[in-house]
Write a protein that holds these residues in place. Sequence first.
Motif, PDB file in Angstrom:
ATOM      1  N   ASP A   1     -23.316   9.895 -25.514  1.00  0.00           N
ATOM      2  CA  ASP A   1     -24.141  11.087 -25.739  1.00  0.00           C
ATOM      3  C   ASP A   1     -24.282  11.375 -27.227  1.00  0.00           C
ATOM      4  OD1 ASP A   1     -24.594  11.602 -23.028  1.00  0.00           O
ATOM      5  OD2 ASP A   1     -22.675  12.677 -22.836  1.00  0.00           O
ATOM      6  N   ASP A   2     -25.424  11.880 -27.622  1.00  0.00           N
ATOM      7  CA  ASP A   2     -25.720  12.122 -29.039  1.00  0.00           C
ATOM      8  C   ASP A   2     -24.809  13.170 -29.675  1.00  0.00           C
ATOM      9  OD1 ASP A   2     -27.820  10.596 -28.046  1.00  0.00           O
ATOM     10  OD2 ASP A   2     -29.250  11.452 -29.473  1.00  0.00           O
ATOM     11  N   HIS A   3     -24.416  14.169 -28.880  1.00  0.00           N
ATOM     12  CA  HIS A   3     -23.713  15.325 -29.465  1.00  0.00           C
ATOM     13  C   HIS A   3     -22.244  15.046 -29.782  1.00  0.00           C
ATOM     14  CE1 HIS A   3     -21.465  16.052 -25.749  1.00  0.00           C
ATOM     15  NE2 HIS A   3     -22.598  15.842 -25.095  1.00  0.00           N
ATOM     16  N   LEU A   4     -21.725  13.873 -29.420  1.00  0.00           N
ATOM     17  CA  LEU A   4     -20.309  13.587 -29.647  1.00  0.00           C
ATOM     18  C   LEU A   4     -20.015  13.464 -31.136  1.00  0.00           C
ATOM     19  CD1 LEU A   4     -19.602  10.909 -26.876  1.00  0.00           C
ATOM     20  CD2 LEU A   4     -19.115  13.362 -26.806  1.00  0.00           C
ATOM     21  N   SER A   5     -18.847  13.937 -31.532  1.00  0.00           N
ATOM     22  CA  SER A   5     -18.420  13.767 -32.929  1.00  0.00           C
ATOM     23  C   SER A   5     -17.964  12.338 -33.152  1.00  0.00           C
ATOM     24  CB  SER A   5     -17.271  14.727 -33.237  1.00  0.00           C
ATOM     25  OG  SER A   5     -16.105  14.373 -32.486  1.00  0.00           O
ATOM     26  N   LEU A   6     -17.867  11.946 -34.418  1.00  0.00           N
ATOM     27  CA  LEU A   6     -17.406  10.602 -34.735  1.00  0.00           C
ATOM     28  C   LEU A   6     -15.998  10.385 -34.210  1.00  0.00           C
ATOM     29  CD1 LEU A   6     -17.834   7.896 -36.165  1.00  0.00           C
ATOM     30  CD2 LEU A   6     -17.028   8.960 -38.292  1.00  0.00           C
ATOM     31  N   ARG A   7     -15.159  11.416 -34.301  1.00  0.00           N
ATOM     32  CA  ARG A   7     -13.783  11.296 -33.807  1.00  0.00           C
ATOM     33  C   ARG A   7     -13.762  11.082 -32.297  1.00  0.00           C
ATOM     34  NH1 ARG A   7      -8.831  12.729 -35.743  1.00  0.00           N
ATOM     35  NH2 ARG A   7      -9.787  13.646 -37.603  1.00  0.00           N
ATOM     36  N   GLU A   8     -14.611  11.817 -31.571  1.00  0.00           N
ATOM     37  CA  GLU A   8     -14.658  11.675 -30.116  1.00  0.00           C
ATOM     38  C   GLU A   8     -15.192  10.300 -29.716  1.00  0.00           C
ATOM     39  OE1 GLU A   8     -14.417  12.839 -26.007  1.00  0.00           O
ATOM     40  OE2 GLU A   8     -13.414  13.383 -27.881  1.00  0.00           O
ATOM     41  N   ALA A   9     -16.215   9.835 -30.428  1.00  0.00           N
ATOM     42  CA  ALA A   9     -16.772   8.513 -30.141  1.00  0.00           C
ATOM     43  C   ALA A   9     -15.723   7.425 -30.375  1.00  0.00           C
ATOM     44  CB  ALA A   9     -18.001   8.258 -31.011  1.00  0.00           C
ATOM     45  N   HIS A  10     -14.946   7.604 -31.445  1.00  0.00           N
ATOM     46  CA  HIS A  10     -13.888   6.630 -31.738  1.00  0.00           C
ATOM     47  C   HIS A  10     -12.844   6.625 -30.630  1.00  0.00           C
ATOM     48  CE1 HIS A  10     -10.898   4.331 -33.952  1.00  0.00           C
ATOM     49  NE2 HIS A  10     -10.022   5.288 -33.697  1.00  0.00           N
ATOM     50  N   ARG A  11     -12.493   7.807 -30.132  1.00  0.00           N
ATOM     51  CA  ARG A  11     -11.496   7.899 -29.067  1.00  0.00           C
ATOM     52  C   ARG A  11     -11.983   7.167 -27.814  1.00  0.00           C
ATOM     53  NH1 ARG A  11     -10.693  10.609 -24.603  1.00  0.00           N
ATOM     54  NH2 ARG A  11     -12.607  11.831 -24.870  1.00  0.00           N
ATOM     55  N   ILE A  12     -13.250   7.322 -27.481  1.00  0.00           N
ATOM     56  CA  ILE A  12     -13.812   6.661 -26.298  1.00  0.00           C
ATOM     57  C   ILE A  12     -13.800   5.147 -26.477  1.00  0.00           C
ATOM     58  CG2 ILE A  12     -15.912   6.351 -24.933  1.00  0.00           C
ATOM     59  CD1 ILE A  12     -16.578   9.288 -25.627  1.00  0.00           C
ATOM     60  N   VAL A  13     -14.167   4.683 -27.660  1.00  0.00           N
ATOM     61  CA  VAL A  13     -14.165   3.252 -27.948  1.00  0.00           C
ATOM     62  C   VAL A  13     -12.764   2.670 -27.768  1.00  0.00           C
ATOM     63  CG1 VAL A  13     -14.370   1.545 -29.802  1.00  0.00           C
ATOM     64  CG2 VAL A  13     -16.180   3.226 -29.457  1.00  0.00           C
ATOM     65  N   VAL A  14     -11.755   3.378 -28.271  1.00  0.00           N
ATOM     66  CA  VAL A  14     -10.376   2.904 -28.154  1.00  0.00           C
ATOM     67  C   VAL A  14      -9.946   2.862 -26.693  1.00  0.00           C
ATOM     68  CG1 VAL A  14      -7.968   3.455 -28.682  1.00  0.00           C
ATOM     69  CG2 VAL A  14      -9.704   3.657 -30.467  1.00  0.00           C
ATOM     70  N   GLU A  15     -10.328   3.856 -25.919  1.00  0.00           N
ATOM     71  CA  GLU A  15      -9.955   3.891 -24.498  1.00  0.00           C
ATOM     72  C   GLU A  15     -10.620   2.753 -23.720  1.00  0.00           C
ATOM     73  OE1 GLU A  15      -9.282   8.748 -24.140  1.00  0.00           O
ATOM     74  OE2 GLU A  15     -11.026   7.791 -23.219  1.00  0.00           O
ATOM     75  N   VAL A  16     -11.888   2.491 -24.018  1.00  0.00           N
ATOM     76  CA  VAL A  16     -12.586   1.394 -23.345  1.00  0.00           C
ATOM     77  C   VAL A  16     -11.957   0.061 -23.729  1.00  0.00           C
ATOM     78  CG1 VAL A  16     -14.767   0.145 -23.190  1.00  0.00           C
ATOM     79  CG2 VAL A  16     -14.757   2.649 -23.149  1.00  0.00           C
ATOM     80  N   GLU A  17     -11.656  -0.098 -25.004  1.00  0.00           N
ATOM     81  CA  GLU A  17     -11.023  -1.342 -25.460  1.00  0.00           C
ATOM     82  C   GLU A  17      -9.693  -1.553 -24.756  1.00  0.00           C
ATOM     83  OE1 GLU A  17      -8.987  -3.122 -29.546  1.00  0.00           O
ATOM     84  OE2 GLU A  17     -10.531  -1.566 -29.681  1.00  0.00           O
ATOM     85  N   SER A  18      -8.890  -0.515 -24.653  1.00  0.00           N
ATOM     86  CA  SER A  18      -7.582  -0.622 -23.991  1.00  0.00           C
ATOM     87  C   SER A  18      -7.732  -0.994 -22.527  1.00  0.00           C
ATOM     88  CB  SER A  18      -6.820   0.699 -24.118  1.00  0.00           C
ATOM     89  OG  SER A  18      -6.588   1.021 -25.482  1.00  0.00           O
ATOM     90  N   ALA A  19      -8.757  -0.459 -21.875  1.00  0.00           N
ATOM     91  CA  ALA A  19      -8.978  -0.769 -20.462  1.00  0.00           C
ATOM     92  C   ALA A  19      -9.342  -2.239 -20.277  1.00  0.00           C
ATOM     93  CB  ALA A  19     -10.082   0.124 -19.904  1.00  0.00           C
ATOM     94  N   VAL A  20     -10.133  -2.791 -21.177  1.00  0.00           N
ATOM     95  CA  VAL A  20     -10.505  -4.202 -21.088  1.00  0.00           C
ATOM     96  C   VAL A  20      -9.285  -5.086 -21.356  1.00  0.00           C
ATOM     97  CG1 VAL A  20     -11.910  -6.040 -22.097  1.00  0.00           C
ATOM     98  CG2 VAL A  20     -12.911  -3.780 -21.698  1.00  0.00           C
ATOM     99  N   VAL A  21      -8.508  -4.732 -22.376  1.00  0.00           N
ATOM    100  CA  VAL A  21      -7.334  -5.524 -22.737  1.00  0.00           C
ATOM    101  C   VAL A  21      -6.277  -5.482 -21.647  1.00  0.00           C
ATOM    102  CG1 VAL A  21      -5.419  -5.724 -24.390  1.00  0.00           C
ATOM    103  CG2 VAL A  21      -7.738  -5.294 -25.218  1.00  0.00           C
TER     104      VAL A  21
END
Length: 303
Positions: free
Chosen positions: A262-282
């Motif tokens: 979503d566009d309204h997410l902050s950079l910090r929130e977007a980073h948190r989501i990326v880390v969570e997705v990466e962890s799920a794949v790993v």
Amino acid sequence: MTRSTHPGRIAPEQAARLMRLATYASVSVATVLIGAKLLAWQLSGSVSLLATLVDSGLDAVASLLNLLAVRHALSPADREHRFGHGKAEALAGLGQAALICGSSLFLVYASIQRMLEPVALGGFGLGMWVMVFSIAMTLLLLTFQRHVILRTDSTAIRADALHYRTDLLVNASVLLALALSRWGWPGFDPLFAIAIAFYILYSAWEIISHAFDHLMDRELPDEERLEIEQIVLSHAKVRGLHDLRTRRSGKDTFVQMHIELDDHLSLREAHRIVVEVESAVVEVFPGAEVLIHPDPLSVVTSQ
């Protein structure tokens, strides 16, 4: 989410241990079989037995090559090889294919010579017992190699196992050829050797094909790519993904993708989501190197 034992789903250190054990077992079996077959061939003079002796000799060379290749492939990434050394396995596979082609041509030549100049065979009893012993040893090795391949998808171990599957067929064919020769049909000896040679040549293509896919960074199987997509899209904040790219190099798996947020997410929130997705794949692909680029949803939908 539980971890699977499919290729690429075990911890890198566990995969490395299995691959090393497989190479040690392969070299050991090849060495034992060479000694047994050499003695049997000297006593029998069978060209089929010579065929399987040559095949075991090449198995030993290929297994030693694999041992060195796997050892190099398992070495950690360095400054000159940031993605690791996994493709050393594919190069070893191509080297094995060259050995296989050479052995098949030699066997065809030796068989034609034997057909033109027949020689009476002897030492049937010892030769047949050696073949039975070789079949038993090869079956044990193949069972272990299959276990390693299922858990690591190692190109080098897969190529080595193909050698020994060929060796298993060779040994069974020689056993039959010796039996037929003992019953008064020695002409089958060179014929079986020629058939073995062509099967060995055919098996080289399978090794070349797998090694080529590895060197050309072929995508992971469709079911694994689909599983990655399902893992990513299962995250509540991920709206979509595109440009999924995957490859495997030795024991290492590489995954790259763009996820839509979503566009309204902050950079910090977007980073948190990326880390969570990466962890799920790993979690499902242990040790995988995952690179994720977040895209605003509006930018993706406007394209």
